[in-house]
Design an enzyme around this catalytic site. Structure first.
Site, PDB file in Angstrom:
ATOM      1  N   TYR A   1     -12.864  38.033 -32.846  1.00  0.00           N
ATOM      2  CA  TYR A   1     -11.523  38.044 -31.895  1.00  0.00           C
ATOM      3  C   TYR A   1     -10.341  38.520 -33.202  1.00  0.00           C
ATOM      4  CZ  TYR A   1     -13.504  35.802 -27.840  1.00  0.00           C
ATOM      5  OH  TYR A   1     -14.374  35.679 -26.898  1.00  0.00           O
TER       6      TYR A   1
ATOM      7  N   HIS B   1     -22.801  34.286 -29.702  1.00  0.00           N
ATOM      8  CA  HIS B   1     -21.876  35.268 -28.719  1.00  0.00           C
ATOM      9  C   HIS B   1     -22.568  36.008 -27.777  1.00  0.00           C
ATOM     10  CE1 HIS B   1     -17.471  36.890 -29.072  1.00  0.00           C
ATOM     11  NE2 HIS B   1     -17.844  36.730 -27.916  1.00  0.00           N
TER      12      HIS B   1
END
Length: 326
Positions: free
Chosen positions: A68, A149
């Site tokens: 991110y 993830h």
């Protein structure tokens, strides 16, 4: 997984190892996902002010990820609160995620923040190195929750490669957990065919599965399977990333009118009553306060059933469907 209460009165769910996970958190992925402009991708600069607003509103659970680009923003903002004594590290719950597969250029993720699983010479070392870099950017000594993830590269069709690689990656997660640098570990975007072989070989079972979940996208069979296996469900994109018309759905709007709360609050309350941990994101002080007020009311069985019914048929997603990944 019995209910507990966190220091800031947000209810929590207890993970299998006793760690309390606050049921309401703040998502730290910033950017444009659904094409409202010509650009789509991560915009971490938007997080500076938003995270500060979330802290002031009362959020103490923050969900970020290595890809991110907001770990430094989160750490620096928290650091100011730590420096003046407003908060201490044990009063916040911090999650990060590692090993995002290589992404197409338009998503605007640096290749240094993703990983080509096919060519990486030593995935375990890459995980350990990325985790150290993540802690350094955030300025912390441990994370409360560490998640894998994705279960494999988006285009992976080799089931044996996926199974073997996930087992190797999970062994690194277990090592990090055993060192005390991640209080809890789990996975993200895992379907049942990813979980079953991992559960057979794991020394430490995944404690969380973070999935795209909202009334237009909820796989009841997968959710039930995870809960039976002791995994808490975390819901990202709880409003369908602000797209697909969910907040303006007539059924949601009618229920909101009946209970006297906003459509966003109704959707978050639906998550809470299903036992999900939910991760909304907003840069509006009013909406942040509204999100924290979802523990003030309940939806009746009829309203819950009507919201459940919105997910009938094919799931409508804002992120890739993990079920096709091997």
């Amino acid at each position: 997984m019995t209910e507990t209460t966190t220091k800031n009165t947000i209810p929590g769910v207890k993970l299998t190892n006793g760690v309390s996970l606050p049921q309401l958190g703040y998502g730290c992925a910033f950017g444009d996902w659904l094409g409202r402009t010509d650009f789509q991708g991560f915009l971490p600069e938007q997080s500076w002010h938003a995270i500060e607003l979330a802290l002031k509103a009362g959020f103490r659970h923050f969900d970020t990820a290595y890809c991110y680009g907001t770990e430094r923003h989160l750490g620096d903002t928290l650091g100011r609160w730590f420096a003046d004594g407003t908060l201490t590290r044990d009063q916040v719950f911090l999650t990060t995620k590692l090993l995002h597969p290589a992404a197409p250029p338009h998503i605007a993720i640096s290749h240094r923040l993703t990983c080509d699983w096919y060519t990486e010479p030593d995935l375990k070392q890459r995980i350990l190195d990325d985790f150290d870099r993540s802690k350094e950017k955030a300025g912390i000594g441990y994370y409360d929750l560490l998640l894998m993830h994705w279960p494999a590269p988006f285009d992976n069709t080799d089931a044996e490669f996926g199974r073997r690689t996930r087992a190797d990656i999970w062994s690194a997660f277990e090592e990090i957990h055993q060192r005390g640098e991640a209080r809890a570990i789990g996975v993200s975007n895992f379907a049942r065919h990813h979980l079953e072989p991992l559960l057979e070989t794991a020394t430490i079972q995944p404690m969380v599965n973070q999935l795209e979940v909202h009334p237009y996208c909820h796989d009841a069979e997968l959710i039930d399977y995870c809960k039976a296996a002791g995994m808490v469900i975390e819901a990202y994109a709880p409003f369908a990333s602000g797209g697909l018309g969910l907040l303006d759905d007539p059924a949601v709007m009618e229920i909101a009118k009946q209970v006297g709360y906003s459509t966003g609050q109704v959707i978050l309350r639906w998550h809470i009553q299903h036992g999900h941990v939910v991760l909304p994101k907003s840069s509006s002080p009013r909406r942040l306060s509204e999100n924290l007020a979802i523990f003030e009311f309940e939806l009746d069985d009829d309203s819950m059933a009507r919201l459940d019914a919105l997910g009938g048929g094919e799931a409508r997603r804002t992120c890739p469907d993990p079920s096709g990944i091997q």
